[in-house]
Design a protein around this motif. Structure first.
Motif, short mmCIF file in Angstrom:
data_model
loop_
_atom_site.label_atom_id
_atom_site.label_comp_id
_atom_site.label_asym_id
_atom_site.label_seq_id
_atom_site.Cartn_x
_atom_site.Cartn_y
_atom_site.Cartn_z
N GLN A 12 -4.27 -2.91 -5.11
CA GLN A 12 -5.60 -2.82 -5.73
C GLN A 12 -6.51 -3.94 -5.25
OE1 GLN A 12 -4.85 -2.75 -9.94
NE2 GLN A 12 -4.56 -0.53 -10.00
N LYS A 55 -11.62 -3.89 0.43
CA LYS A 55 -12.13 -2.80 1.26
C LYS A 55 -13.44 -2.25 0.68
CE LYS A 55 -9.22 0.12 3.02
NZ LYS A 55 -8.27 1.27 3.18
N ASP A 56 -13.51 -2.13 -0.65
CA ASP A 56 -14.74 -1.65 -1.28
C ASP A 56 -15.90 -2.61 -1.04
OD1 ASP A 56 -13.41 0.58 -2.22
OD2 ASP A 56 -12.99 -0.30 -4.19
N GLN A 87 -7.74 -2.93 -1.99
CA GLN A 87 -8.74 -1.89 -2.14
C GLN A 87 -10.07 -2.49 -2.59
OE1 GLN A 87 -8.31 1.35 -1.30
NE2 GLN A 87 -10.52 1.58 -1.68
N ASP A 108 0.82 -1.21 0.00
CA ASP A 108 0.00 0.00 0.00
C ASP A 108 0.86 1.26 0.00
OD1 ASP A 108 -2.30 -1.46 -0.06
OD2 ASP A 108 -2.76 -1.27 2.06
#
Length: 285
Positions: free
Chosen positions: A227, A233-234, A230, A165
């Motif tokens: 990614q 996380k989304d 992410q 990250d």
């Protein structure tokens, strides 16, 4: 099948009993064996007995309005569960599933009365178990009001993912661009103008090309790792937003019910007031 009296000696709830009492209780207490993933009872089932884990592990959970599983507790050796439905003769409030091969002791209401008659102190163990479940329920209410996606994902980060990250962030920043610009200028200047014939990487700068290519490969891997995190996380954020929307919908429906009740109460009072005024006018006439 009836249980062995020696089993009861290792259970906290029965440790106050003497040997004769344990033998008498063992005659009426049953032992039940459950394979892994077996459902002992489900939420809504009638409850007429409580259970004590002798060996194994039982998971107790419920499902919220969004259909998500909420684990209330995991009962291990010596733990008691299922007593609430038996005490108030209501339906089961949770589902119990054996996580591994498990053996439980089964006590119905008559067995419990016999136990309390022989040792009233055993009731304190049941009260302690009930209070423990209440504390866990309070903790669940505090933690599940609304979740923070950043805090939830932070708990699952490992060192490699944190590095990925940071590198993904740094590779898209101005310091990264400026540092590489100065690096390329200095490298090319050294191997063309400054060192001349003694250049360690003359044109077309094969060493620089190899270093930059390797850097691009590793950066691409780290960016893809970041990614993927992410994306996870989304997904968590979408689940939380869905939960919030469900809670908001339920709250709006609850407010509508309150409004309807207020409207009905007001109309009833207005009707009584109009009736009283009509009777008063008749008396005056």
């Amino acid at each position: 099948m009836p249980c062995d009296p020696s089993f009861l000696a290792n259970i906290t709830m029965f440790e106050l009993l003497n040997e004769d009492d344990r033998i008498a209780l063992a005659k009426v207490v049953d032992e039940l064996s459950l394979p892994a993933d077996h459902t002992l009872f489900q939420a809504g089932d009638p409850g007429d007995s409580l259970f004590i884990v002798r060996v194994g592990e039982i998971e107790l959970f419920i499902k919220d309005t969004a259909g998500q599983k909420i684990v209330l507790t995991r009962a291990e050796q010596g733990d008691m569960f299922g007593e609430l439905a038996m005490l108030d003769t209501g339906p089961r409030t949770a589902t119990a599933v054996a996580l591994i091969d498990t053996e439980v002791l089964v006590l119905d209401r008559d067995d419990l009365i016999l136990l309390f008659q022989r040792k009233p102190e055993a009731a304190l163990h049941m009260l302690a178990a009930l209070s423990g479940l209440t504390r866990k329920a309070d903790e669940l209410l505090r933690t599940r009001v609304s979740r923070n996606v950043n805090e939830e994902m932070e708990e699952h980060y490992n060192l490699l993912q944190r590095i990925a990250d940071w590198l993904a962030w740094f590779s898209g920043s101005m310091p990264f661009l400026l540092s590489h610009t100065f690096w390329f200028i200095i490298w090319i200047s050294l191997n063309t103008v400054i060192l001349g014939a003694n250049a360690f990487d003359p044109f077309p700068f094969g060493l620089l090309t190899m270093i930059v290519s390797l850097e691009a490969i590793f950066l691409a891997c780290f960016v893809l790792i970041s990614q993927n995190r992410q994306a996870e996380k989304d997904k968590v954020r979408s689940d939380i937003e869905y939960e919030v929307n469900i809670k908001a919908e339920l709250e709006v429906a609850h407010l509508h019910e309150k409004t309807d009740r207020l409207y009905e109460n007001m109309m009833a009072r207005f009707g009584k007031l109009e009736k009283s005024l009509a009777e008063l006018n008749l008396n005056k006439a």
